[in-house]
Design a protein around this motif. Structure first.
Motif, PDB file in Angstrom:
ATOM      1  N   GLY A  20       0.828  -1.200   0.000  1.00 30.42           N
ATOM      2  CA  GLY A  20       0.000   0.000   0.000  1.00 30.42           C
ATOM      3  C   GLY A  20       0.857   1.243   0.000  1.00 30.42           C
ATOM      4  O   GLY A  20       1.805   1.378  -0.777  1.00 30.42           O
ATOM      5  N   ALA A  21       0.558   2.163   0.926  1.00 32.04           N
ATOM      6  CA  ALA A  21       1.226   3.472   0.941  1.00 32.04           C
ATOM      7  C   ALA A  21       2.554   3.465   1.676  1.00 32.04           C
ATOM      8  O   ALA A  21       3.304   4.442   1.592  1.00 32.04           O
ATOM      9  CB  ALA A  21       0.301   4.508   1.566  1.00 32.04           C
ATOM     10  N   ASN A  22       2.855   2.386   2.440  1.00 34.76           N
ATOM     11  CA  ASN A  22       4.147   2.272   3.126  1.00 34.76           C
ATOM     12  C   ASN A  22       4.390   3.473   4.036  1.00 34.76           C
ATOM     13  O   ASN A  22       5.429   4.136   3.975  1.00 34.76           O
ATOM     14  CB  ASN A  22       5.271   2.124   2.101  1.00 34.76           C
ATOM     15  N   LEU A  23       3.439   3.737   4.916  1.00 35.45           N
ATOM     16  CA  LEU A  23       3.487   4.875   5.820  1.00 35.45           C
ATOM     17  C   LEU A  23       4.760   4.895   6.653  1.00 35.45           C
ATOM     18  O   LEU A  23       5.239   3.855   7.103  1.00 35.45           O
ATOM     19  CB  LEU A  23       2.267   4.826   6.740  1.00 35.45           C
ATOM     20  N   LYS A  24       5.290   6.089   6.876  1.00 36.04           N
ATOM     21  CA  LYS A  24       6.467   6.243   7.739  1.00 36.04           C
ATOM     22  C   LYS A  24       6.237   7.381   8.724  1.00 36.04           C
ATOM     23  O   LYS A  24       5.300   8.181   8.581  1.00 36.04           O
ATOM     24  CB  LYS A  24       7.717   6.498   6.907  1.00 36.04           C
ATOM     25  N   GLN A  25       7.085   7.467   9.721  1.00 33.06           N
ATOM     26  CA  GLN A  25       6.969   8.517  10.720  1.00 33.06           C
ATOM     27  C   GLN A  25       7.024   9.894  10.064  1.00 33.06           C
ATOM     28  O   GLN A  25       7.841  10.139   9.182  1.00 33.06           O
ATOM     29  CB  GLN A  25       8.096   8.405  11.745  1.00 33.06           C
ATOM     30  N   GLY A  26       6.149  10.784  10.518  1.00 31.32           N
ATOM     31  CA  GLY A  26       6.141  12.152  10.022  1.00 31.32           C
ATOM     32  C   GLY A  26       5.317  12.388   8.787  1.00 31.32           C
ATOM     33  O   GLY A  26       5.124  13.542   8.386  1.00 31.32           O
ATOM     34  N   ASP A  27       4.824  11.328   8.150  1.00 31.32           N
ATOM     35  CA  ASP A  27       3.985  11.510   6.963  1.00 31.32           C
ATOM     36  C   ASP A  27       2.694  12.247   7.337  1.00 31.32           C
ATOM     37  O   ASP A  27       2.061  11.935   8.354  1.00 31.32           O
ATOM     38  CB  ASP A  27       3.610  10.160   6.344  1.00 31.32           C
ATOM     39  N   VAL A  28       2.305  13.209   6.504  1.00 29.43           N
ATOM     40  CA  VAL A  28       0.994  13.829   6.622  1.00 29.43           C
ATOM     41  C   VAL A  28       0.013  12.944   5.853  1.00 29.43           C
ATOM     42  O   VAL A  28       0.209  12.690   4.659  1.00 29.43           O
ATOM     43  CB  VAL A  28       0.989  15.258   6.053  1.00 29.43           C
ATOM     44  N   VAL A  29      -1.020  12.457   6.546  1.00 26.70           N
ATOM     45  CA  VAL A  29      -1.960  11.507   5.953  1.00 26.70           C
ATOM     46  C   VAL A  29      -3.365  12.101   5.993  1.00 26.70           C
ATOM     47  O   VAL A  29      -3.920  12.349   7.071  1.00 26.70           O
ATOM     48  CB  VAL A  29      -1.952  10.154   6.697  1.00 26.70           C
ATOM     49  N   LEU A  30      -3.928  12.351   4.827  1.00 29.61           N
ATOM     50  CA  LEU A  30      -5.311  12.824   4.724  1.00 29.61           C
ATOM     51  C   LEU A  30      -6.219  11.598   4.743  1.00 29.61           C
ATOM     52  O   LEU A  30      -6.108  10.709   3.894  1.00 29.61           O
ATOM     53  CB  LEU A  30      -5.513  13.610   3.426  1.00 29.61           C
ATOM     54  N   ILE A  31      -7.132  11.554   5.715  1.00 27.37           N
ATOM     55  CA  ILE A  31      -8.001  10.390   5.903  1.00 27.37           C
ATOM     56  C   ILE A  31      -9.447  10.822   5.751  1.00 27.37           C
ATOM     57  O   ILE A  31      -9.989  11.556   6.579  1.00 27.37           O
ATOM     58  CB  ILE A  31      -7.786   9.748   7.290  1.00 27.37           C
ATOM     59  N   TRP A  32     -10.077  10.376   4.663  1.00 21.93           N
ATOM     60  CA  TRP A  32     -11.491  10.641   4.448  1.00 21.93           C
ATOM     61  C   TRP A  32     -12.323   9.741   5.359  1.00 21.93           C
ATOM     62  O   TRP A  32     -11.966   8.585   5.608  1.00 21.93           O
ATOM     63  CB  TRP A  32     -11.874  10.362   2.995  1.00 21.93           C
ATOM     64  N   GLY A  33     -13.449  10.255   5.830  1.00 27.68           N
ATOM     65  CA  GLY A  33     -14.348   9.448   6.655  1.00 27.68           C
ATOM     66  C   GLY A  33     -13.660   8.876   7.861  1.00 27.68           C
ATOM     67  O   GLY A  33     -13.796   7.697   8.179  1.00 27.68           O
ATOM     68  N   ALA A  34     -12.939   9.725   8.583  1.00 27.28           N
ATOM     69  CA  ALA A  34     -12.008   9.237   9.610  1.00 27.28           C
ATOM     70  C   ALA A  34     -12.690   8.608  10.810  1.00 27.28           C
ATOM     71  O   ALA A  34     -12.035   7.898  11.582  1.00 27.28           O
ATOM     72  CB  ALA A  34     -11.104  10.382  10.069  1.00 27.28           C
ATOM     73  N   SER A  35     -13.987   8.847  11.000  1.00 25.62           N
ATOM     74  CA  SER A  35     -14.684   8.213  12.114  1.00 25.62           C
ATOM     75  C   SER A  35     -15.491   7.002  11.673  1.00 25.62           C
ATOM     76  O   SER A  35     -16.196   6.393  12.480  1.00 25.62           O
ATOM     77  CB  SER A  35     -15.623   9.216  12.795  1.00 25.62           C
ATOM     78  N   GLY A  36     -15.395   6.634  10.397  1.00 29.24           N
ATOM     79  CA  GLY A  36     -16.168   5.512   9.872  1.00 29.24           C
ATOM     80  C   GLY A  36     -15.451   4.190  10.033  1.00 29.24           C
ATOM     81  O   GLY A  36     -14.422   4.084  10.704  1.00 29.24           O
ATOM     82  N   GLY A  37     -15.992   3.156   9.380  1.00 30.24           N
ATOM     83  CA  GLY A  37     -15.442   1.811   9.537  1.00 30.24           C
ATOM     84  C   GLY A  37     -13.994   1.703   9.135  1.00 30.24           C
ATOM     85  O   GLY A  37     -13.144   1.235   9.898  1.00 30.24           O
ATOM     86  N   LEU A  38     -13.660   2.139   7.925  1.00 31.88           N
ATOM     87  CA  LEU A  38     -12.274   2.097   7.464  1.00 31.88           C
ATOM     88  C   LEU A  38     -11.433   3.188   8.105  1.00 31.88           C
ATOM     89  O   LEU A  38     -10.328   2.956   8.597  1.00 31.88           O
ATOM     90  CB  LEU A  38     -12.225   2.257   5.939  1.00 31.88           C
TER      91      LEU A  38
END
Length: 445
Positions: free
Chosen positions: A219-237
């Motif tokens: 996937g996105a291979n998240l690392k420390q310090g990354d700014v991550v925009l999360i749609w529907g952040a309180s939903g299931g996913l």
């Protein structure tokens, strides 16, 4: 002997005795019917009502074949694929069952005029087929939803790439919204012992999906310090993506649609929140025309919150409604990773923002066997927590699906199957007490 005897043995803690009990010839499951696939013709998607199409029927019990297991389902949960199934979009799932049925005599059992739905389950192993050695009757388990054959070479490095990869309970029959369910034995994972049945049932699909989509190299291979925009952040996913971002040292920018949802993600520890309803974002001028000025206003708002930084990663799943804004908002060289299209699957975006700024779009679908196991391990260790907000009895699954269809929910919506009430199934009360505030964070929201 009936299904009640199996339930009672589980409730009294005599799970080791379950294997000695006869399996009933039939059980109750939540179904859609092949002769009703046209019932919503001409009705807009948003107005289609799962309460009309989801039934609780008694269906024949399948015999587990080689490499399979029959499980008693104590609790399950609603995912958006159950909503798709219930409104017969984008195609009726009976086409999936017919295609699967042509694969082999064993798969033919799935091609029925009814479809028992559901892609999450927590329960107990009842029977195992030939060749199953790791799991025994009486084992308490959760089931992930990856169904593969692994007879071709494509899936041997990443099981999601198997040529016969399917999602259990969506593209196969005998799913988890039922008293019993049929799974491949390699779908089984240990039930987290500090959770109730309904809490343990709710992370499976969305937790594994978010883990692959955001964390792993697939996937996105998240690392420390990354700014991550999360749609529907309180939903299931989104509620799991938010936890992974926070745990991984990233900086989540959480998009929600109400003050109540904003309050929930703030309680999770998020500092940067956009209430898209309150701020009035309208990315589409009309049904056919997007508004780039709204993309620009949205991007400026993100930079205002982050101190001038654009998102390294955009966690996408709404699809058509938001995808143009997502491609625009990602930083130069950034990643848009998408796993769903709950607002529509025909995406439109301005490709100039993609190619001239060297951005990437990554498609991500559920998780492979290893990723599912790793995601469940984090739940079991209390590092990621269930986001269960509400639980319905199985007879009200249609209402539970309607909640998800209309986005009138937070986190995950659970369904009690054999469990007669909430709160049962906890085996490690001491571990639970350490995490109870996080476990209950979404309850009643």
């Amino acid at each position: 002997m009936t299904i009640t005897d199996i339930r009672d043995a589980i409730l009294t803690g005599e799970t080791a005795e379950v294997g000695a009990l006869p399996v009933p010839e039939a059980y109750r499951g939540v179904t859609v019917h092949a002769d009703e696939v046209a019932m919503f013709d001409g009705i807009p998607s948003r107005d289609k009502d799962p309460r009309k199409s989801l039934h609780v029927d008694e269906v024949p019990t399948p015999e587990p074949g080689p490499g399979e297991a029959l499980i008693a389902v104590m609790a399950s949960a609603i995912n958006y694929n159950t909503v798709w199934t219930s409104i017969f979009e984008p195609i009726p799932t009976f086409k999936f069952l017919q295609r699967y049925g042509r694969l082999s005599p064993l798969a033919k059992r799935h091609d029925q005029p009814y479809h028992v739905v559901g892609s999450d389950a927590a329960g107990v192993v009842l029977r195992t087929g030939p060749g199953v050695h790791r799991w025994q009757p009486g084992d308490e388990i959760v089931a992930h939803c990856l169904n593969v054959e692994l007879e071709g070479p494509d899936g041997h490095n990443d099981t999601m790439l198997d040529s016969d990869q399917r999602i259990w309970g969506f593209e196969t029959n005998f799913g988890g919204l039922a008293e019993l369910a049929l799974v491949k034995a390699n779908q089984l994972m240990p039930k987290p012992d500090h959770l109730t049945w309904e809490e343990a049932a709710c992370p499976g699909l969305v937790n594994s999906t978010a883990y692959r989509q955001l964390v792993t190299t697939n996937g996105a291979n998240l690392k420390q310090g990354d700014v991550v925009l999360i749609w529907g952040a309180s939903g299931g996913l989104g509620s799991y993506a938010t936890q992974f971002a926070l745990n991984g040292g990233a900086i989540p920018v959480c998009v929600v649609s109400s003050p109540e949802k904003a309050a929930i993600v703030r309680r999770m520890g998020v500092e940067l929140v956009i209430d898209r309803t309150a701020e009035g974002y309208r990315f589409w001028r009309d049904e056919n025309t997007q508004d780039p000025k709204e993309w620009q206003r949205f991007g400026a708002r993100i930079r205002e919150l982050t101190g001038g930084e654009d998102p390294d990663i955009v966690f996408e799943h709404p699809g058509r409604e938001t995808f143009g804004a997502s491609v625009y908002a990602a930083r130069k060289g950034g990643t848009i990773v998408t796993c769903a299209s709950t607002s529509g699957y025909l995406h439109q975006y301005d490709n100039r923002y993609l190619w001239m700024n060297l951005k990437r779009i990554i498609g991500s679908h559920f998780a492979n066997y290893r990723e599912s196991w790793e995601a469940n391990r984090l739940i079991a260790k209390g590092l990621i927590h269930p986001t269960l907000s509400k639980t319905y009895p199985m007879t009200e699954t249609g209402q539970a699906a309607l909640d998800v269809h209309r986005n009138a929910h937070q986190g995950k919506v659970g369904v009690l199957c054999l469990a007669p009430e909430e709160g049962l199934g906890v085996r490690d009360a001491e571990k639970r007490s350490k995490h109870i505030d996080r476990i209950n964070l979404f309850r009643g929201a």
